[in-house]
Design an enzyme around this catalytic site. Structure first.
Site, PDB file in Angstrom:
ATOM      1  N   ASP A  38       1.272  -1.524  -0.177  1.00  0.00           N
ATOM      2  CA  ASP A  38       0.412   0.129  -0.143  1.00  0.00           C
ATOM      3  C   ASP A  38       0.833   1.271  -0.405  1.00  0.00           C
ATOM      4  O   ASP A  38       1.179   1.389   1.251  1.00  0.00           O
ATOM      5  CB  ASP A  38      -1.012  -0.418   1.044  1.00  0.00           C
ATOM      6  N   GLY A 148      -7.988  -1.661   8.941  1.00  0.00           N
ATOM      7  CA  GLY A 148      -8.363  -1.038   9.626  1.00  0.00           C
ATOM      8  C   GLY A 148      -9.850  -0.887  10.369  1.00  0.00           C
ATOM      9  O   GLY A 148     -10.376  -0.886  10.836  1.00  0.00           O
ATOM     10  N   ASP A 178     -10.971  -4.465  -2.095  1.00  0.00           N
ATOM     11  CA  ASP A 178     -10.089  -4.376  -0.779  1.00  0.00           C
ATOM     12  C   ASP A 178     -10.702  -2.532   0.040  1.00  0.00           C
ATOM     13  O   ASP A 178     -11.376  -2.819  -0.190  1.00  0.00           O
ATOM     14  CB  ASP A 178      -8.579  -3.486  -1.450  1.00  0.00           C
TER      15      ASP A 178
HETATM   16  C1  DX5 Z   1      -6.924   1.305   2.796  1.00  0.00           C
HETATM   17  C2  DX5 Z   1      -5.786   0.086   2.679  1.00  0.00           C
HETATM   18  C3  DX5 Z   1      -6.130  -1.182   3.072  1.00  0.00           C
HETATM   19  C4  DX5 Z   1      -5.286  -2.307   3.668  1.00  0.00           C
HETATM   20  C5  DX5 Z   1      -6.182  -3.307   3.438  1.00  0.00           C
HETATM   21  O1  DX5 Z   1      -5.651   2.647   2.110  1.00  0.00           O
HETATM   22  O2  DX5 Z   1      -5.916  -0.040   1.667  1.00  0.00           O
HETATM   23  O3  DX5 Z   1      -7.630  -1.566   2.325  1.00  0.00           O
HETATM   24  O4  DX5 Z   1      -5.032  -2.698   1.808  1.00  0.00           O
HETATM   25  O5  DX5 Z   1      -6.917  -2.954   5.141  1.00  0.00           O
HETATM   26  P1  DX5 Z   1      -8.204  -3.917   6.127  1.00  0.00           P
HETATM   27  O6  DX5 Z   1      -7.703  -5.172   5.731  1.00  0.00           O
HETATM   28  O7  DX5 Z   1      -7.228  -3.867   7.360  1.00  0.00           O
HETATM   29  O8  DX5 Z   1      -8.713  -3.075   5.526  1.00  0.00           O
END
Ligand code: DX5
Length: 228
Positions: A38, A148, A178
């Site tokens: 990310d 989160g 995602d």
């Molecule tokens: C948002 C990030 C999150 C990450 C996943 O900017 O890209 O979505 O990838 O995080 P969780 O699975 O904790 O939502």
């Protein structure tokens, strides 16, 4: 064309940043299909994360593919650096590309696969005329910037719309989701048509460990696809 068997792709956002290489190796050992970095610039999104050198330093610690999710305001300036760092797939946000057709062409010209991410408020229409240049479409189910967060279930009709666009295109395109993917939300995303599920917190916080988390998420996604 039905969605392909689901891929489970971890976000390394919740990883231990003091041992990233070890966590990357542990994720591969746990059976993930790819690893998502990310990339955040503190401008398009409020957080600041991985430069290409950090990814390059971890490249030798796993054989699985790396994808760069560029949550940055000027992705064109960075494409080559993330490909050179070892990312086989580069995902840009439609909201940050003035000339999306050109940006996607540039990613492919660099020898990588191309992806477009859509924030929750951005419609599928944003990619309709460049779908032939996409190897992946990412429907965000959170507002990007942090791990989160809570899954935005109202994105499921949009996931279904993306599935219909992909199936109607005749192109071989992955549909990735995602944000907030967990044991309680993955079925909804998979049933709506997603075949690549990105999870961060849900993987790293599983008390039974990464391997259990990966196989549990995968089996839930498989069951949801079969039932839909
Ligand atoms: C948002 C990030 C999150 C990450 C996943 O900017 O890209 O979505 O990838 O995080 P969780 O699975 O904790 O939502």
């Amino acid at each position: 064309m039905s969605p392909r068997p689901p891929l489970i792709v971890p976000s390394v956002l919740p990883a231990d940043f003091s041992r990233l290489g070890d966590d990357v190796a542990a994720l591969e050992k746990a059976g993930v299909d790819r690893i998502q970095w990310d990339v955040m610039d503190g401008h398009f999104v409020p957080n600041l994360t991985f430069g290409p050198d950090v990814i390059a330093a971890c490249r030798s610690r796993a054989a699985v593919g790396f994808e760069a999710h560029l949550m940055v305001s000027n992705p064109d300036d960075l494409l080559a650096r993330y490909v050179d760092a070892g990312c086989e797939l580069v995902i840009v946000h439609a909201e940050t590309c003035t000339h999306l057709h050109k940006t996607l062409s540039q990613i492919r010209a660099l020898g990588a696969r191309s992806g477009v991410a859509l924030n929750p408020a951005t419609g599928i229409e944003a990619v309709r005329h460049v779908i032939d240049l996409c190897d992946l479409l990412l429907v965000m189910t959170v507002n990007p910037g942090f791990g989160g967060q809570a899954y935005i279930a109202t994105m499921e009709p949009k996931i279904a719309e993306a599935r219909a666009l992909i199936d109607g295109s005749g192109f071989d395109i992955e549909l990735e989701v995602d944000g907030g993917i967990s044991p309680s939300t993955i079925a909804g995303a998979a049933a709506a048509g997603a075949d690549v599920l990105v999870a961060g917190s849900a993987l790293f916080r599983d008390p039974e460990g990464l391997e259990h988390a990966v196989s549990d998420l995968r089996s839930r996604a498989v069951a949801a696809q079969a039932a839909s």
